[in-house]
Scaffold this active site. Structure first.
Site, short mmCIF file in Angstrom:
data_model
loop_
_atom_site.label_atom_id
_atom_site.label_comp_id
_atom_site.label_asym_id
_atom_site.label_seq_id
_atom_site.Cartn_x
_atom_site.Cartn_y
_atom_site.Cartn_z
NE ARG A 157 8.91 54.74 67.73
CZ ARG A 157 8.32 55.50 66.82
NH1 ARG A 157 7.44 56.39 67.19
NH2 ARG A 157 8.61 55.37 65.55
CE LYS A 191 5.15 61.89 60.15
NZ LYS A 191 6.23 61.20 60.89
CG ASN A 192 7.46 58.66 58.20
OD1 ASN A 192 7.46 59.66 58.92
ND2 ASN A 192 6.81 57.55 58.52
CG ASP A 194 3.40 54.67 60.37
OD1 ASP A 194 3.49 54.30 61.55
OD2 ASP A 194 4.31 55.27 59.78
NE ARG A 249 4.88 64.08 65.81
CZ ARG A 249 5.19 62.82 66.05
NH1 ARG A 249 4.53 62.14 66.97
NH2 ARG A 249 6.16 62.22 65.39
CB CYS A 285 7.25 58.00 71.80
SG CYS A 285 6.75 56.76 70.66
#
Ligand code: UD1
Length: 417
Positions: free
Chosen positions: A121, A22-23, A305, A397, A116
């Site tokens: 952030r 994803k990233n 993460d 997500r 968030c």
């Protein structure tokens, strides 16, 4: 609202194919804005954040279609420069369209991502670095209004702090700037290297001049490309921990083990038996889990993460462990939920003290962000009884087919509405 029901305490056995990252996909999708030629992308994960980025690109005028599992992007007529709050608010990575829009049009209006769950952030590092390339910006009503009156002009930039997103935004912007840009103190996450490789494949002139420094010479010619996105190292790490926490035996496939060496070393220290082949990792969980102290850090350090997931595992260690969260200021929301399952974790500032010897009790739980949610799934998988995890849109997500992948290795898990 959908929930996950987990009936735990099955040892996971079998093999799991890891999806595309994803990233890595998010900045690569944003970078396609630089190209007026077709881009063919393989191995994009089917997750909500990618859908959001595709919607954002379409709102900017990109023509995008799927052919089998390949995404075909045609930006030859892409002409809009406005990224709306509605699309950027759910996904902070939306700010990465700012760099390519400025490189292409010399002006853009992009929503600030806003706060968030895991911290404030900010995007100050992105904006200050872009201003070194000649960008003038104002922030009005939640939007960055940016212009580059003379176009982007190459410069020497030293990032004051390592930022994945700012490094990506600047690499993409500098790729079409006039002249040469040197970026120092870059993030060197594997996803950044994947973005650089993608940009080189469309004709950009980028080279690593030292460990954290890049040289980018602006180009005017862009080529058509077919590119395959790298594997998702956070998904891989999550399933390695799933094996360790359930005393399971899993083969994790479609990975490059060397990229996740730090995580593998830590799991070995905790007691997991791990063997490595070219593109797969075999892991066997141990009944006895050893304690360890971990701090999160930019790559090649331990990833923030995976902090929530490893914390769930360390709750079962025989002694006390400490985790220090050095990337985000408020990334311990999973602590309260893990404690509701019987863990004994206390936090002081950015440190979590995990007492160990926890026998989790099944519970009804609330997902709070992407990685926190999956740590609850891991804890639930390791314990007898039925846990229910609410608000799983956070999980969707970033984890492709999570319940399908877990079911295939013996987990009792189902999605209910
Ligand atoms: C990316 C990842 C995210 C991961 C994070 C750290 C994507 C889509 N997301 O997020 O999953 O957790 O890297 O590895 O790839 N900061 C500032 N000012 C800025 C930018 C960042 O102060 O302008 C701070 C952040 O608040 C944070 C730290 O720098 O404390 C690192 O953030 P950054 O590396 O930029 O993370 P993201 O790119 O947002």
């Amino acid at each position: 609202m959908q929930k996950l029901e987990v009936l735990g305490a099955n040892k996971l056995k079998g093999q799991i194919n890891i999806s595309g990252s994803k990233n890595a996909s998010l900045p690569i999708l944003a970078a396609t804005l630089l190209s007026h030629k077709k881009v063919y992308l393989n191995n994009l994960p089917n997750v909500k954040d990618i859908e959001t980025m595709i919607n954002l690109l379409q709102s900017l005028g990109s023509k995008i279609k799927f052919n089998k599992k390949k995404l075909i992007i045609d930006n030859s007529k892409q002409n809009k420069k406005f990224a709306s709050y509605n699309l950027v608010k759910t996904m902070r990575a939306g700010i990465i369209v700012l760099g390519p829009l400025l490189a292409k049009f010399g002006n853009a209006k992009v929503s600030l991502p806003g706060g968030c769950a895991i911290g404030s952030r900010p995007v100050d590092i992105h904006l200050k670095a872009l201003s070194k390339l000649g960008v003038k910006y104002k922030i009005m009503q939640g939007y960055v209004h940016a212009t580059a009156p003379k176009g982007l002009i190459g410069s020497k930039i030293h990032f004051p702090k390592i930022s994945v997103g700012a490094t990506e935004n600047l690499i993409i912007a500098a790729s079409l700037a006039k002249g040469t840009t040197i970026l120092n103190n870059c993030a060197i996450e594997p996803e950044i290297k994947d973005l650089v490789n993608f940009l080189i494949s469309i004709g950009c002139n980028i080279s690593w001049v030292s460990k954290r420094s890049l040289k980018i010479i602006g180009v005017t010619e862009i080529k058509e490309t077919t590119y395959s996105v790298m594997f998702d190292r956070i998904e891989a790490g999550t399933y390695l921990i799933a094996a360790a926490i359930t005393e399971g035996n899993l083969k994790i496939r479609n990975v490059i083990p060397n990229i996740i060496k730090t995580e593998i070393d830590i799991l070995r220290k905790i007691g997991a038996k791990i063997s490595i082949k070219k593109n797969e990792i075999r892991i066997k969980g141990n009944k006895k889990i050893k304690n360890i102290n971990i701090k999160t850090a930019p790559y090649p350090g331990f990833p923030t993460d995976l902090q929530a997931q490893i914390m769930a595992l360390l709750c079962k260690a025989s002694k006390k462990s400490v985790i220090k969260e050095d990337i985000f200021e408020n990334r311990f929301m999973h602590v309260a939920e893990l404690n509701r399952m019987g863990a004994q974790i206390s936090t002081i500032g950015n440190k979590a003290l995990i007492k160990g010897n926890t026998k989790f009790a099944a519970a009804e739980l609330m997902a709070t962000d992407l990685r926190a949610s999956v740590s609850l799934v891991l804890a639930a998988l390791s314990t007898k009884g039925k846990s229910v995890i609410n608000r799983i849109y956070h999980l969707d997500r970033g984890y492709e087919n999570i319940e399908k992948k877990l079911k295939m290795v013996g987990a009792k898990i189902r999605r209910v509405s």
